[in-house]
Design a protein around this motif. Structure first.
Motif, PDB file in Angstrom:
ATOM      1  N   ALA A  84       4.470   1.036  -9.435  1.00  0.00           N
ATOM      2  CA  ALA A  84       5.101  -0.161  -8.335  1.00  0.00           C
ATOM      3  C   ALA A  84       3.518  -0.704  -8.196  1.00  0.00           C
ATOM      4  O   ALA A  84       3.535  -2.129  -7.819  1.00  0.00           O
ATOM      5  CB  ALA A  84       5.598   0.540  -7.211  1.00  0.00           C
ATOM      6  N   HIS A  85       2.660  -0.128  -7.814  1.00  0.00           N
ATOM      7  CA  HIS A  85       1.203  -0.514  -7.585  1.00  0.00           C
ATOM      8  C   HIS A  85       0.646  -1.419  -8.527  1.00  0.00           C
ATOM      9  O   HIS A  85       0.369  -2.626  -8.245  1.00  0.00           O
ATOM     10  CB  HIS A  85       0.316   0.538  -7.175  1.00  0.00           C
ATOM     11  CG  HIS A  85      -0.994  -0.115  -6.699  1.00  0.00           C
ATOM     12  ND1 HIS A  85      -1.509  -0.516  -5.665  1.00  0.00           N
ATOM     13  CD2 HIS A  85      -2.122  -0.041  -7.216  1.00  0.00           C
ATOM     14  CE1 HIS A  85      -2.728  -0.594  -5.588  1.00  0.00           C
ATOM     15  NE2 HIS A  85      -3.294  -0.397  -6.705  1.00  0.00           N
ATOM     16  N   SER A 136      16.341  -3.676   1.268  1.00  0.00           N
ATOM     17  CA  SER A 136      15.421  -3.672   0.124  1.00  0.00           C
ATOM     18  C   SER A 136      14.536  -2.676   0.353  1.00  0.00           C
ATOM     19  O   SER A 136      13.324  -2.583  -0.304  1.00  0.00           O
ATOM     20  CB  SER A 136      14.560  -5.018   0.246  1.00  0.00           C
ATOM     21  OG  SER A 136      15.421  -6.243   0.080  1.00  0.00           O
ATOM     22  N   ALA A 140       2.315  -3.369 -10.742  1.00  0.00           N
ATOM     23  CA  ALA A 140       3.110  -4.398 -10.622  1.00  0.00           C
ATOM     24  C   ALA A 140       2.844  -5.318  -9.716  1.00  0.00           C
ATOM     25  O   ALA A 140       2.570  -6.516  -9.979  1.00  0.00           O
ATOM     26  CB  ALA A 140       4.649  -3.889 -10.707  1.00  0.00           C
ATOM     27  N   THR A 141       2.529  -4.704  -8.662  1.00  0.00           N
ATOM     28  CA  THR A 141       2.302  -5.522  -7.305  1.00  0.00           C
ATOM     29  C   THR A 141       1.134  -6.253  -7.553  1.00  0.00           C
ATOM     30  O   THR A 141       0.880  -7.439  -7.080  1.00  0.00           O
ATOM     31  CB  THR A 141       2.238  -4.663  -5.941  1.00  0.00           C
ATOM     32  OG1 THR A 141       3.460  -4.046  -6.078  1.00  0.00           O
ATOM     33  CG2 THR A 141       1.826  -5.610  -4.741  1.00  0.00           C
ATOM     34  N   ASP A 142      -0.098  -5.680  -8.410  1.00  0.00           N
ATOM     35  CA  ASP A 142      -1.317  -6.426  -8.651  1.00  0.00           C
ATOM     36  C   ASP A 142      -1.306  -7.221  -9.741  1.00  0.00           C
ATOM     37  O   ASP A 142      -2.383  -7.671 -10.210  1.00  0.00           O
ATOM     38  CB  ASP A 142      -2.184  -5.136  -8.640  1.00  0.00           C
ATOM     39  CG  ASP A 142      -2.708  -4.524  -7.516  1.00  0.00           C
ATOM     40  OD1 ASP A 142      -2.341  -4.945  -6.367  1.00  0.00           O
ATOM     41  OD2 ASP A 142      -3.327  -3.333  -7.453  1.00  0.00           O
ATOM     42  N   GLY A 143      -0.122  -7.486 -10.194  1.00  0.00           N
ATOM     43  CA  GLY A 143      -0.021  -8.303 -11.340  1.00  0.00           C
ATOM     44  C   GLY A 143       0.002  -7.668 -12.876  1.00  0.00           C
ATOM     45  O   GLY A 143      -0.386  -8.599 -13.887  1.00  0.00           O
ATOM     46  N   GLU A 145       2.036  -6.329 -14.852  1.00  0.00           N
ATOM     47  CA  GLU A 145       3.338  -5.814 -15.182  1.00  0.00           C
ATOM     48  C   GLU A 145       3.427  -5.096 -16.408  1.00  0.00           C
ATOM     49  O   GLU A 145       4.115  -4.167 -16.827  1.00  0.00           O
ATOM     50  CB  GLU A 145       4.203  -7.083 -15.190  1.00  0.00           C
ATOM     51  CG  GLU A 145       4.627  -7.598 -13.844  1.00  0.00           C
ATOM     52  CD  GLU A 145       3.481  -8.543 -13.449  1.00  0.00           C
ATOM     53  OE1 GLU A 145       2.464  -8.912 -14.045  1.00  0.00           O
ATOM     54  OE2 GLU A 145       3.605  -9.087 -12.203  1.00  0.00           O
ATOM     55  N   LYS A 179      12.302  -1.997   2.801  1.00  0.00           N
ATOM     56  CA  LYS A 179      11.028  -2.403   3.468  1.00  0.00           C
ATOM     57  C   LYS A 179      11.386  -2.256   4.860  1.00  0.00           C
ATOM     58  O   LYS A 179      12.309  -2.478   5.687  1.00  0.00           O
ATOM     59  CB  LYS A 179      10.921  -4.057   3.231  1.00  0.00           C
ATOM     60  CG  LYS A 179      10.663  -4.151   1.485  1.00  0.00           C
ATOM     61  CD  LYS A 179      10.353  -5.515   1.187  1.00  0.00           C
ATOM     62  CE  LYS A 179      10.101  -5.763  -0.358  1.00  0.00           C
ATOM     63  NZ  LYS A 179       9.813  -6.931  -0.594  1.00  0.00           N
ATOM     64  N   ARG A 184       5.042   5.341  -7.911  1.00  0.00           N
ATOM     65  CA  ARG A 184       4.247   4.675  -6.846  1.00  0.00           C
ATOM     66  C   ARG A 184       3.318   3.947  -7.654  1.00  0.00           C
ATOM     67  O   ARG A 184       2.693   2.754  -7.084  1.00  0.00           O
ATOM     68  CB  ARG A 184       3.718   5.632  -5.797  1.00  0.00           C
ATOM     69  CG  ARG A 184       4.816   6.150  -5.053  1.00  0.00           C
ATOM     70  CD  ARG A 184       4.107   6.983  -3.770  1.00  0.00           C
ATOM     71  NE  ARG A 184       5.364   7.633  -2.882  1.00  0.00           N
ATOM     72  CZ  ARG A 184       5.836   7.036  -1.973  1.00  0.00           C
ATOM     73  NH1 ARG A 184       5.538   6.108  -1.619  1.00  0.00           N
ATOM     74  NH2 ARG A 184       6.827   8.037  -1.446  1.00  0.00           N
TER      75      ARG A 184
END
Length: 278
Positions: free
Chosen positions: A261-262, A191, A264-267, A269, A193, A258
């Motif tokens: 992705a940031h 993944s 999307a991570t913060d909601g 999308e 990670k 990046r």
């Protein structure tokens, strides 16, 4: 009208200066391409067709790229020796049977070397994965180097017991070394990670470098355990043009990726989906 032309000229000059600065900052970065499956049956983003892969390798050959191994890359960094012109590294995650059936003949045709990160628990177990005999044959052939993707391919950030984390990282290394009688020096994080503990453990057991799945060029670091890669996506929309864009425009696409992705991570999308990544 004159003011508009001046404004447009300023925008063009500023954009050119920005692009130049970005490429200059990433001038020492090396693209590490990563694949998963290469076949004509899968239709999702984890696989590309055999023809597409062959076209990509031909492009690298004709474009004057020098395909090197992770070991050659780290050696050059640590010994402060120059890399060849237009270096690129080929990696494959998982250890799918495609590597043996579809990829190896093309590597042999172009005389390219590649690194395959295997999930050792899957070897000899599933029909769509390579066997140890096939791994040994490829390793002894000189073009394919077998390295680790842990024992089970589980996300290492979700393993909370040190003993189990150790088994994943060191156990897979031991398995490959036992079956193939060769040192294992590199790991691909499932993944993509990793944690601080993961980095320390990789160093302790003797890995020279670790690879993530984050989009970007690999840069020289004091410790080489968080090297980014350029994932070659599959699916029906993948084209040679997209491959070229991901490879050549990596310094520009990396910060965009990046940022996406940031979001999307913060909601966010929906906003993230507006950012197109080749």
């Amino acid at each position: 009208m004159k003011r508009l032309l001046i404004f447009l000229l300023i925008i063009i000059v500023a954009s050119a200066a920005f692009v130049f600065r970005v490429f200059q900052r990433h001038a020492d970065g090396v693209p590490v391409l990563t694949y998963r499956q290469v076949n004509d049956t899968e239709q999702d983003s984890s696989a590309i067709s055999i023809k597409e892969f062959e076209e990509q390798m031909e492009y690298l050959k004709e474009g004057g790229y020098s395909v090197i191994t992770p070991e050659e890359l780290v050696d050059a960094w640590e010994n402060k020796t120059p890399l060849p012109a237009k270096p690129v590294v080929l990696t494959f995650d998982g250890g799918y049977i495609d590597i043996y059936k579809n990829v190896l003949p093309i590597l042999q045709k172009e005389n390219f070397k590649a690194t395959v990160f295997v999930v050792t628990d899957y070897v000899n177990l599933y029909p769509n994965y390579i066997t140890w005999d096939q791994a040994r044959e490829m390793q002894e052939g000189g073009l394919v180097n077998i390295e680790s993707r842990t024992l089970s391919g589980k996300d290492l950030t979700k393993i909370y017991y040190i003993e189990k984390l150790w088994d994943q990282i060191y156990g897979s290394k031991q398995a490959i070394e036992w079956y193939l009688k060769k040192p294992v020096k590199f790991i691909s994080f499932p993944s993509g990670k990793y944690t601080v503990e993961t980095e320390a453990m990789c160093q302790e057991v003797g890995y020279r470098a670790g690879f993530t799945s984050a989009y970007g060029l690999a840069h020289k670091e004091p410790k080489h355990y968080i090297l980014d890669r350029i994932s070659v996506e599959g699916g029906k929309s993948h084209t040679l043009l997209r491959f070229k864009m991901r490879l050549v425009l990596a310094p520009i696409i990396e910060p965009l990726s990046r940022f996406k992705a940031h979001l999307a991570t913060d909601g966010n999308e929906e906003i993230a989906d507006l950012i197109w990544i080749p």
